[in-house]
Design a protein around this motif. Sequence first.
Motif, PDB file in Angstrom:
ATOM      1  N   ALA A  73      13.726  19.733 -16.268  1.00  0.00           N
ATOM      2  CA  ALA A  73      14.849  19.093 -15.586  1.00  0.00           C
ATOM      3  C   ALA A  73      14.406  18.009 -14.607  1.00  0.00           C
ATOM      4  O   ALA A  73      15.257  17.328 -14.032  1.00  0.00           O
ATOM      5  CB  ALA A  73      15.662  20.157 -14.838  1.00  0.00           C
ATOM      6  N   ALA A  74      13.113  17.854 -14.383  1.00  0.00           N
ATOM      7  CA  ALA A  74      12.624  16.894 -13.387  1.00  0.00           C
ATOM      8  C   ALA A  74      12.766  15.461 -13.885  1.00  0.00           C
ATOM      9  O   ALA A  74      12.579  15.183 -15.076  1.00  0.00           O
ATOM     10  CB  ALA A  74      11.163  17.185 -13.044  1.00  0.00           C
ATOM     11  N   ASP A  75      13.115  14.573 -12.979  1.00  0.00           N
ATOM     12  CA  ASP A  75      13.185  13.134 -13.270  1.00  0.00           C
ATOM     13  C   ASP A  75      11.815  12.535 -12.943  1.00  0.00           C
ATOM     14  O   ASP A  75      11.549  12.078 -11.833  1.00  0.00           O
ATOM     15  CB  ASP A  75      14.281  12.486 -12.437  1.00  0.00           C
ATOM     16  N   TRP A  76      10.946  12.598 -13.955  1.00  0.00           N
ATOM     17  CA  TRP A  76       9.554  12.198 -13.697  1.00  0.00           C
ATOM     18  C   TRP A  76       9.398  10.739 -13.285  1.00  0.00           C
ATOM     19  O   TRP A  76       8.563  10.427 -12.416  1.00  0.00           O
ATOM     20  CB  TRP A  76       8.688  12.502 -14.919  1.00  0.00           C
ATOM     21  N   PRO A  77      10.143   9.786 -13.858  1.00  0.00           N
ATOM     22  CA  PRO A  77      10.019   8.404 -13.351  1.00  0.00           C
ATOM     23  C   PRO A  77      10.395   8.291 -11.881  1.00  0.00           C
ATOM     24  O   PRO A  77       9.740   7.579 -11.115  1.00  0.00           O
ATOM     25  CB  PRO A  77      10.985   7.613 -14.240  1.00  0.00           C
ATOM     26  N   ALA A  78      11.481   9.009 -11.470  1.00  0.00           N
ATOM     27  CA  ALA A  78      11.863   8.958 -10.050  1.00  0.00           C
ATOM     28  C   ALA A  78      10.796   9.604  -9.178  1.00  0.00           C
ATOM     29  O   ALA A  78      10.481   9.128  -8.074  1.00  0.00           O
ATOM     30  CB  ALA A  78      13.213   9.644  -9.850  1.00  0.00           C
ATOM     31  N   LEU A  79      10.243  10.734  -9.665  1.00  0.00           N
ATOM     32  CA  LEU A  79       9.165  11.382  -8.911  1.00  0.00           C
ATOM     33  C   LEU A  79       7.953  10.464  -8.783  1.00  0.00           C
ATOM     34  O   LEU A  79       7.334  10.370  -7.714  1.00  0.00           O
ATOM     35  CB  LEU A  79       8.770  12.696  -9.592  1.00  0.00           C
ATOM     36  N   ALA A  80       7.613   9.796  -9.890  1.00  0.00           N
ATOM     37  CA  ALA A  80       6.461   8.886  -9.847  1.00  0.00           C
ATOM     38  C   ALA A  80       6.707   7.740  -8.878  1.00  0.00           C
ATOM     39  O   ALA A  80       5.803   7.322  -8.140  1.00  0.00           O
ATOM     40  CB  ALA A  80       6.177   8.347 -11.254  1.00  0.00           C
ATOM     41  N   HIS A  81       7.945   7.214  -8.886  1.00  0.00           N
ATOM     42  CA  HIS A  81       8.262   6.143  -7.939  1.00  0.00           C
ATOM     43  C   HIS A  81       8.137   6.632  -6.502  1.00  0.00           C
ATOM     44  O   HIS A  81       7.603   5.932  -5.627  1.00  0.00           O
ATOM     45  CB  HIS A  81       9.686   5.635  -8.206  1.00  0.00           C
ATOM     46  N   GLY A  82       8.619   7.847  -6.240  1.00  0.00           N
ATOM     47  CA  GLY A  82       8.477   8.403  -4.893  1.00  0.00           C
ATOM     48  C   GLY A  82       7.020   8.618  -4.520  1.00  0.00           C
ATOM     49  O   GLY A  82       6.623   8.376  -3.371  1.00  0.00           O
ATOM     50  N   TRP A  83       6.227   9.101  -5.507  1.00  0.00           N
ATOM     51  CA  TRP A  83       4.804   9.301  -5.225  1.00  0.00           C
ATOM     52  C   TRP A  83       4.130   7.981  -4.860  1.00  0.00           C
ATOM     53  O   TRP A  83       3.318   7.904  -3.942  1.00  0.00           O
ATOM     54  CB  TRP A  83       4.112   9.908  -6.442  1.00  0.00           C
ATOM     55  N   LEU A  84       4.478   6.932  -5.639  1.00  0.00           N
ATOM     56  CA  LEU A  84       3.863   5.629  -5.361  1.00  0.00           C
ATOM     57  C   LEU A  84       4.256   5.120  -3.974  1.00  0.00           C
ATOM     58  O   LEU A  84       3.456   4.494  -3.274  1.00  0.00           O
ATOM     59  CB  LEU A  84       4.278   4.618  -6.437  1.00  0.00           C
ATOM     60  N   THR A  85       5.537   5.371  -3.599  1.00  0.00           N
ATOM     61  CA  THR A  85       5.975   4.942  -2.261  1.00  0.00           C
ATOM     62  C   THR A  85       5.170   5.640  -1.169  1.00  0.00           C
ATOM     63  O   THR A  85       4.691   5.009  -0.217  1.00  0.00           O
ATOM     64  CB  THR A  85       7.463   5.230  -2.079  1.00  0.00           C
ATOM     65  N   GLU A  86       5.028   6.962  -1.296  1.00  0.00           N
ATOM     66  CA  GLU A  86       4.257   7.705  -0.307  1.00  0.00           C
ATOM     67  C   GLU A  86       2.785   7.327  -0.356  1.00  0.00           C
ATOM     68  O   GLU A  86       2.099   7.283   0.680  1.00  0.00           O
ATOM     69  CB  GLU A  86       4.433   9.210  -0.529  1.00  0.00           C
ATOM     70  N   GLN A  87       2.290   7.048  -1.572  1.00  0.00           N
ATOM     71  CA  GLN A  87       0.887   6.630  -1.695  1.00  0.00           C
ATOM     72  C   GLN A  87       0.664   5.291  -0.997  1.00  0.00           C
ATOM     73  O   GLN A  87      -0.354   5.085  -0.315  1.00  0.00           O
ATOM     74  CB  GLN A  87       0.503   6.514  -3.179  1.00  0.00           C
ATOM     75  N   GLY A  88       1.609   4.360  -1.164  1.00  0.00           N
ATOM     76  CA  GLY A  88       1.488   3.090  -0.465  1.00  0.00           C
ATOM     77  C   GLY A  88       1.537   3.267   1.037  1.00  0.00           C
ATOM     78  O   GLY A  88       0.787   2.617   1.784  1.00  0.00           O
ATOM     79  N   ARG A  89       2.427   4.148   1.503  1.00  0.00           N
ATOM     80  CA  ARG A  89       2.483   4.429   2.934  1.00  0.00           C
ATOM     81  C   ARG A  89       1.169   5.028   3.426  1.00  0.00           C
ATOM     82  O   ARG A  89       0.665   4.668   4.505  1.00  0.00           O
ATOM     83  CB  ARG A  89       3.645   5.389   3.201  1.00  0.00           C
ATOM     84  N   LEU A  90       0.597   5.914   2.608  1.00  0.00           N
ATOM     85  CA  LEU A  90      -0.674   6.540   2.981  1.00  0.00           C
ATOM     86  C   LEU A  90      -1.794   5.504   3.026  1.00  0.00           C
ATOM     87  O   LEU A  90      -2.635   5.505   3.936  1.00  0.00           O
ATOM     88  CB  LEU A  90      -1.001   7.645   1.977  1.00  0.00           C
ATOM     89  N   THR A 118       5.182  18.339  -1.959  1.00  0.00           N
ATOM     90  CA  THR A 118       6.492  18.954  -2.183  1.00  0.00           C
ATOM     91  C   THR A 118       7.110  18.460  -3.482  1.00  0.00           C
ATOM     92  O   THR A 118       7.651  19.246  -4.287  1.00  0.00           O
ATOM     93  CB  THR A 118       7.413  18.647  -0.998  1.00  0.00           C
ATOM     94  N   ARG A 119       7.049  17.170  -3.731  1.00  0.00           N
ATOM     95  CA  ARG A 119       7.649  16.609  -4.947  1.00  0.00           C
ATOM     96  C   ARG A 119       6.912  17.103  -6.187  1.00  0.00           C
ATOM     97  O   ARG A 119       7.537  17.368  -7.235  1.00  0.00           O
ATOM     98  CB  ARG A 119       7.639  15.093  -4.878  1.00  0.00           C
TER      99      ARG A 119
END
Length: 456
Positions: free
Chosen positions: A266-283, A255-256
């Motif tokens: 308009a995307a905040d790519w650093p914030a998106l990357a941080h969210g991706w890393l969080t979900e990746q760690g959870r995965l 989704t992100r």
Amino acid sequence: MAEVGRATVRVRITATALGVVGTGLVAAAVLVLVLLQVSMRDNVDAQARLRLVEIADLVRSDRLPATLAGEDDGTVAQVVINDVVVTQSPTIRGDRPIVAFIPAGTEMTIRTVRNPPIGDGETHRVAVQRVDSPRGPAVVYTAATLEPVQDSTTTLALLMAGFVPVTMLLVGITAWRLVGRTLGPVEAIRAQVAEISASALDHRVPVPGTGDEIDRLARTMNEMLDRLEASARRQRTFVADASHELRSPMAVIRTRLEVGLARPDAADWPALAHGWLTEQGRLERLVDDLLLLARLDETVPVPAPSIVDLDELVLRAALDLHTRGDVRVDVTEVGGGRVRGDAGQLRRVVMNLLDNAGRYGASVVRCALSESGGVVELTVTDDGPGVPAADWERIFERFVRLNEARDRRTGGAGLGLAIVRDIVTRHGGTVELTDRDDDCDGGGARFAVRLPAAGD
């Protein structure tokens, strides 16, 4: 093929029974015939000896009658003096000795003679003895017929010849029916097991209810089927829950990415990357937990167990939790405790318990470790919202989450406590959720792990 195998077992057991019983019957029949023959022949010999003793007394006293009458027992006698037959029983034919042999000394000799010149020529037992008489050296002959012995043994042999086959036939029929009746429940069990597949594990084999070995076999097989059904159900649940849990972080990442790609400027790519890393760690954590549970489900022995200082693992995990700064960690009651097992798995137990307490604790987590009576006990207590008593066992099941109060800030999949119980059980210990100590304020939860102490 099953019927052939069953018939083979019946034939084999029946043949064995017939062989054993037949051998015993034939041996017993032969033994009875021999003993009967020997016993009756001994009686005939005794008759011949007694008659010879009587005749010998007459010879010595020179009181021989002109004719030696036959006795009721069938014995006959003959006396020869100076090679001349001086007297004999009427049934003896001719005027020569009834047998040709003469003993060398004065001892009595008994032999079996066939077709002697006596009556119809039946086989006789003949006793011979040298005797001194006033008229010179004499030889006394007495004979007793063996016809009663032969008649009795022949009759008994005929009876045995009929009795043994009839008995073996009865034994064979009985063994065949008994084995068939015994194998009937076994065949029913086999037929039921043949119909059981992975999609029909709820079926059970029939239990005869006889309380014997076959009854215990059926009950054992049903218990095995219970375990297989539970294992299959647990595996299906595990796969379904794992698929659901893996889908969640992957959906978030997708989704992100779609949002970022839809509006790249308009995307905040650093914030998106941080969210991706969080979900990746959870995965990653979820995959690691699933792999560990899969290894634990193999029920293999603990690999290379060694002496583990559990207090060191507790202090290191407590330091890590304290460093994160979420809650204060109290380790004042941590004493020495040594157990035998796998250090990596036991470290996972300590880390999961402290992470769970730090996740739900409001301000403080207390750890206690002690050893007493051959048992090392570790307790981890938090001051969080607590767990209802009805869920104290359920909380150790896989993918189980309770109310939102205990799910805040988690991001977990509900596997941590399930891993703790599996590892502790494999190490011969127990883990449970208990009431909190009185010196702790608020709600909270208290987990107690008990493991066998390593000893000296």
